[in-house]
Write a protein that holds these residues in place. Structure first.
Motif, PDB file in Angstrom:
ATOM      1  N   ASP B   1       0.864  -1.000   0.175  1.00 37.30           N
ATOM      2  CA  ASP B   1      -0.043  -0.136  -0.087  1.00 37.30           C
ATOM      3  C   ASP B   1       0.904   1.284  -0.151  1.00 37.30           C
ATOM      4  OD1 ASP B   1      -2.605  -1.169   2.330  1.00 37.30           O
ATOM      5  OD2 ASP B   1      -1.985  -1.934   0.350  1.00 37.30           O
ATOM      6  N   ILE B   2       0.372   2.214  -0.722  1.00 37.95           N
ATOM      7  CA  ILE B   2       1.115   3.533  -0.650  1.00 37.95           C
ATOM      8  C   ILE B   2       0.894   4.392   0.793  1.00 37.95           C
ATOM      9  CG2 ILE B   2       1.330   5.912  -1.797  1.00 37.95           C
ATOM     10  CD1 ILE B   2       0.577   4.126  -4.477  1.00 37.95           C
ATOM     11  N   GLN B   3       1.720   4.700   1.609  1.00 30.56           N
ATOM     12  CA  GLN B   3       1.489   5.477   2.502  1.00 30.56           C
ATOM     13  C   GLN B   3       1.667   7.087   2.361  1.00 30.56           C
ATOM     14  OE1 GLN B   3       0.101   3.802   5.271  1.00 30.56           O
ATOM     15  NE2 GLN B   3       0.311   2.172   3.998  1.00 30.56           N
ATOM     16  N   MET B   4       0.887   7.742   3.097  1.00 34.59           N
ATOM     17  CA  MET B   4       0.821   9.145   2.962  1.00 34.59           C
ATOM     18  C   MET B   4       1.374   9.971   4.230  1.00 34.59           C
ATOM     19  SD  MET B   4       0.147   9.302  -0.172  1.00 34.59           S
ATOM     20  CE  MET B   4      -0.115  11.007  -0.509  1.00 34.59           C
ATOM     21  N   THR B   5       2.448  10.517   4.250  1.00 36.33           N
ATOM     22  CA  THR B   5       3.147  11.311   5.362  1.00 36.33           C
ATOM     23  C   THR B   5       2.906  12.671   5.543  1.00 36.33           C
ATOM     24  OG1 THR B   5       4.606   9.241   5.824  1.00 36.33           O
ATOM     25  CG2 THR B   5       4.971  11.405   6.922  1.00 36.33           C
ATOM     26  N   GLN B   6       2.174  13.318   6.195  1.00 35.77           N
ATOM     27  CA  GLN B   6       2.063  14.708   6.335  1.00 35.77           C
ATOM     28  C   GLN B   6       2.887  15.307   7.438  1.00 35.77           C
ATOM     29  OE1 GLN B   6      -2.808  14.796   5.888  1.00 35.77           O
ATOM     30  NE2 GLN B   6      -1.864  16.905   6.272  1.00 35.77           N
ATOM     31  N   SER B   7       3.427  16.323   7.194  1.00 37.30           N
ATOM     32  CA  SER B   7       4.121  17.277   8.107  1.00 37.30           C
ATOM     33  C   SER B   7       3.916  18.759   8.044  1.00 37.30           C
ATOM     34  CB  SER B   7       5.580  16.930   7.939  1.00 37.30           C
ATOM     35  OG  SER B   7       6.253  17.214   6.921  1.00 37.30           O
ATOM     36  N   PRO B   8       4.080  19.526   8.969  1.00 39.82           N
ATOM     37  CA  PRO B   8       4.009  18.991  10.439  1.00 39.82           C
ATOM     38  C   PRO B   8       2.594  18.573  10.949  1.00 39.82           C
ATOM     39  CG  PRO B   8       3.701  21.376  10.641  1.00 39.82           C
ATOM     40  CD  PRO B   8       3.789  20.784   8.972  1.00 39.82           C
ATOM     41  N   SER B   9       2.617  17.774  12.005  1.00 42.62           N
ATOM     42  CA  SER B   9       1.304  17.224  12.384  1.00 42.62           C
ATOM     43  C   SER B   9       0.504  18.328  12.835  1.00 42.62           C
ATOM     44  CB  SER B   9       1.601  16.216  13.559  1.00 42.62           C
ATOM     45  OG  SER B   9       2.425  16.431  14.484  1.00 42.62           O
ATOM     46  N   SER B  10       1.106  19.562  13.724  1.00 42.21           N
ATOM     47  CA  SER B  10       0.332  20.719  13.816  1.00 42.21           C
ATOM     48  C   SER B  10       1.204  21.631  13.616  1.00 42.21           C
ATOM     49  CB  SER B  10      -0.146  20.477  15.249  1.00 42.21           C
ATOM     50  OG  SER B  10       0.961  20.232  16.237  1.00 42.21           O
ATOM     51  N   LEU B  11       0.730  23.148  13.759  1.00 44.12           N
ATOM     52  CA  LEU B  11       1.501  24.302  13.643  1.00 44.12           C
ATOM     53  C   LEU B  11       0.483  25.287  14.158  1.00 44.12           C
ATOM     54  CD1 LEU B  11       0.438  26.288  10.878  1.00 44.12           C
ATOM     55  CD2 LEU B  11       1.258  24.251   9.794  1.00 44.12           C
ATOM     56  N   SER B  12       1.253  26.582  14.725  1.00 44.79           N
ATOM     57  CA  SER B  12       0.780  27.514  15.389  1.00 44.79           C
ATOM     58  C   SER B  12       0.947  28.624  14.251  1.00 44.79           C
ATOM     59  CB  SER B  12       1.058  27.836  16.590  1.00 44.79           C
ATOM     60  OG  SER B  12       0.789  26.664  17.355  1.00 44.79           O
ATOM     61  N   ALA B  13      -0.073  29.378  13.879  1.00 42.22           N
ATOM     62  CA  ALA B  13       0.211  30.645  13.151  1.00 42.22           C
ATOM     63  C   ALA B  13      -0.670  31.550  13.378  1.00 42.22           C
ATOM     64  CB  ALA B  13      -0.302  30.148  11.523  1.00 42.22           C
ATOM     65  N   SER B  14      -0.673  32.921  12.756  1.00 44.73           N
ATOM     66  CA  SER B  14      -1.484  34.070  13.060  1.00 44.73           C
ATOM     67  C   SER B  14      -2.317  34.415  11.864  1.00 44.73           C
ATOM     68  CB  SER B  14      -0.591  35.343  13.484  1.00 44.73           C
ATOM     69  OG  SER B  14       0.045  34.846  14.715  1.00 44.73           O
ATOM     70  N   VAL B  15      -3.137  35.182  12.030  1.00 44.74           N
ATOM     71  CA  VAL B  15      -3.941  35.663  10.614  1.00 44.74           C
ATOM     72  C   VAL B  15      -3.102  36.563   9.919  1.00 44.74           C
ATOM     73  CG1 VAL B  15      -5.730  37.156   9.930  1.00 44.74           C
ATOM     74  CG2 VAL B  15      -6.098  35.655  11.962  1.00 44.74           C
ATOM     75  N   GLY B  16      -2.963  36.239   8.683  1.00 46.86           N
ATOM     76  CA  GLY B  16      -2.000  36.825   7.633  1.00 46.86           C
ATOM     77  C   GLY B  16      -0.954  36.075   7.209  1.00 46.86           C
ATOM     78  N   ASP B  17      -0.426  35.152   8.219  1.00 44.88           N
ATOM     79  CA  ASP B  17       0.552  34.311   7.924  1.00 44.88           C
ATOM     80  C   ASP B  17       0.511  33.605   6.629  1.00 44.88           C
ATOM     81  OD1 ASP B  17       1.781  33.321  11.305  1.00 44.88           O
ATOM     82  OD2 ASP B  17       1.861  35.413  10.086  1.00 44.88           O
ATOM     83  N   ARG B  18       1.787  33.005   5.907  1.00 40.46           N
ATOM     84  CA  ARG B  18       1.781  32.164   5.037  1.00 40.46           C
ATOM     85  C   ARG B  18       2.107  30.911   5.444  1.00 40.46           C
ATOM     86  NH1 ARG B  18       2.991  32.412  -0.669  1.00 40.46           N
ATOM     87  NH2 ARG B  18       3.868  30.675  -1.417  1.00 40.46           N
ATOM     88  N   VAL B  19       1.339  29.823   5.249  1.00 42.49           N
ATOM     89  CA  VAL B  19       1.399  28.569   5.771  1.00 42.49           C
ATOM     90  C   VAL B  19       1.643  27.452   4.747  1.00 42.49           C
ATOM     91  CG1 VAL B  19      -0.045  26.727   7.031  1.00 42.49           C
ATOM     92  CG2 VAL B  19      -0.234  29.243   7.883  1.00 42.49           C
ATOM     93  N   ARG B  24       4.194  13.573   1.752  1.00 43.89           N
ATOM     94  CA  ARG B  24       4.748  12.788   0.931  1.00 43.89           C
ATOM     95  C   ARG B  24       4.210  11.524   0.723  1.00 43.89           C
ATOM     96  NH1 ARG B  24      11.021  13.128   2.304  1.00 43.89           N
ATOM     97  NH2 ARG B  24      10.772  14.972   0.983  1.00 43.89           N
ATOM     98  N   ALA B  25       4.461  10.772  -0.368  1.00 41.14           N
ATOM     99  CA  ALA B  25       3.794   9.541  -0.746  1.00 41.14           C
ATOM    100  C   ALA B  25       4.974   8.561  -0.700  1.00 41.14           C
ATOM    101  CB  ALA B  25       3.053   9.642  -2.161  1.00 41.14           C
ATOM    102  N   SER B  26       4.703   7.256  -0.321  1.00 45.23           N
ATOM    103  CA  SER B  26       6.105   6.252  -0.095  1.00 45.23           C
ATOM    104  C   SER B  26       6.195   5.930  -1.407  1.00 45.23           C
ATOM    105  CB  SER B  26       5.330   5.289   0.766  1.00 45.23           C
ATOM    106  OG  SER B  26       4.299   4.723   0.182  1.00 45.23           O
ATOM    107  N   GLN B  27       5.685   6.246  -2.545  1.00 43.61           N
ATOM    108  CA  GLN B  27       6.109   5.894  -3.917  1.00 43.61           C
ATOM    109  C   GLN B  27       5.101   7.035  -4.765  1.00 43.61           C
ATOM    110  OE1 GLN B  27       4.326   1.730  -3.589  1.00 43.61           O
ATOM    111  NE2 GLN B  27       3.921   2.096  -5.692  1.00 43.61           N
ATOM    112  N   GLY B  28       5.844   7.098  -5.963  1.00 40.68           N
ATOM    113  CA  GLY B  28       5.245   7.985  -6.961  1.00 40.68           C
ATOM    114  C   GLY B  28       3.665   7.927  -7.081  1.00 40.68           C
ATOM    115  N   ILE B  29       3.079   8.875  -7.194  1.00 40.14           N
ATOM    116  CA  ILE B  29       1.474   8.773  -7.358  1.00 40.14           C
ATOM    117  C   ILE B  29       1.151   9.987  -8.498  1.00 40.14           C
ATOM    118  CG2 ILE B  29       0.997   7.957  -5.118  1.00 40.14           C
ATOM    119  CD1 ILE B  29       0.303  10.902  -4.532  1.00 40.14           C
TER     120      ILE B  29
END
Lengths: 126, 107
Positions: B1-19, B24-29
């Motif tokens: 199975d192709i696994q999907m890994t997101q990062s970060p798991s959480s983030l703190s940001a303010s209004v107006g910030d660029r996020v 990342r996929a474990s193989q090409g999709i």
């Protein structure tokens, strides 16, 4: 208005069965692939299974975690999708969503799961 | 199975910030990747498909990019209604897999 409404959730003992329903309005279920997605408490989204549309013979795919225990079906006359869940385990506890997918075969025809129901809660506990 | 890994798991940001959120996929999709937004107690909402195509009605501050194994979701100027959890999902093959999610919180 295009809408999906799930029902049938509840409390069931381990080893028990439950059937969830997903009633569609504003579009014909038979034209679309339909997915079931679940979310355990405090966790992320997990795809459960898919039923392809009438043009693709209503064939199904399942996640390994539910294969052989869960069955997806539909009733065109009621414009409804179902998820029959047997041999339930505590790890099946989740909010279950139905979602609308594509209208034709292949990933090039997938535009995201674009319509979701509000979810129905299944709790498996003794 | 192709696994999907997101990062970060959480983030703190303010209004107006660029996020920026990475998936990342474990193989090409190829570009068979979708992004969803979910607010507490609500169903997910489709934002992007084919890695970079915005769904109708999604604000233009959202953008997606990438192909193969590495993808990003960018919010150019974070708005109050954007505080939510974001999920990527591949659809090249079965089983369909979602990433673990990225929770965007208020700093």
């Amino acid at each position: 208005e295009v809408q999906l409404v799930e029902s049938g959730g509840g409390l069931v003992q381990p080893g028990g069965s439950l059937r969830l329903s997903c009633a569609a309005s504003g579009f014909s279920l038979s034209d679309h692939y339909m997915d079931w997605v679940r979310q355990a408490p405090g966790k992320g989204l997990e795809w459960v299974g898919r039923m392809r549309n009438k043009a693709n013979s209503y064939t199904t795919e399942y996640a390994a975690s539910v294969k052989g225990r869960f069955t997806i079906s539909s009733d065109d006359s009621k414009n409804s999708l179902y998820l029959q869940m047997n041999s339930l385990k505590t790890e099946d506890t989740a909010v279950y969503y139905c979602a609308r997918g594509q209208e034709a075969l292949g990933p090039a025809n997938f535009y995201g799961m674009d319509v979701w129901g509000q979810g129905t809660t299944v709790t498996v506990s003794s | 199975d192709i696994q999907m890994t997101q990062s970060p798991s959480s983030l703190s940001a303010s209004v107006g910030d660029r996020v920026t959120i990475t998936c990342r996929a474990s193989q090409g999709i190829s570009t068979w990747l979708a992004w969803y937004q979910q607010k507490p107690g609500k169903a997910p909402k489709s934002l992007i498909y084919s890695a970079s195509i915005l769904k109708s009605g999604v604000p233009s501050r959202f953008s997606g990019s990438g192909s193969g194994t590495d993808f990003t979701l960018t919010i150019s100027s974070l708005q109050p209604e954007d505080f939510a959890t974001y999920y990527c999902q591949h659809y090249i093959d079965y089983p369909l897999i979602f990433g673990g999610g990225t929770k965007v919180e208020f700093k």
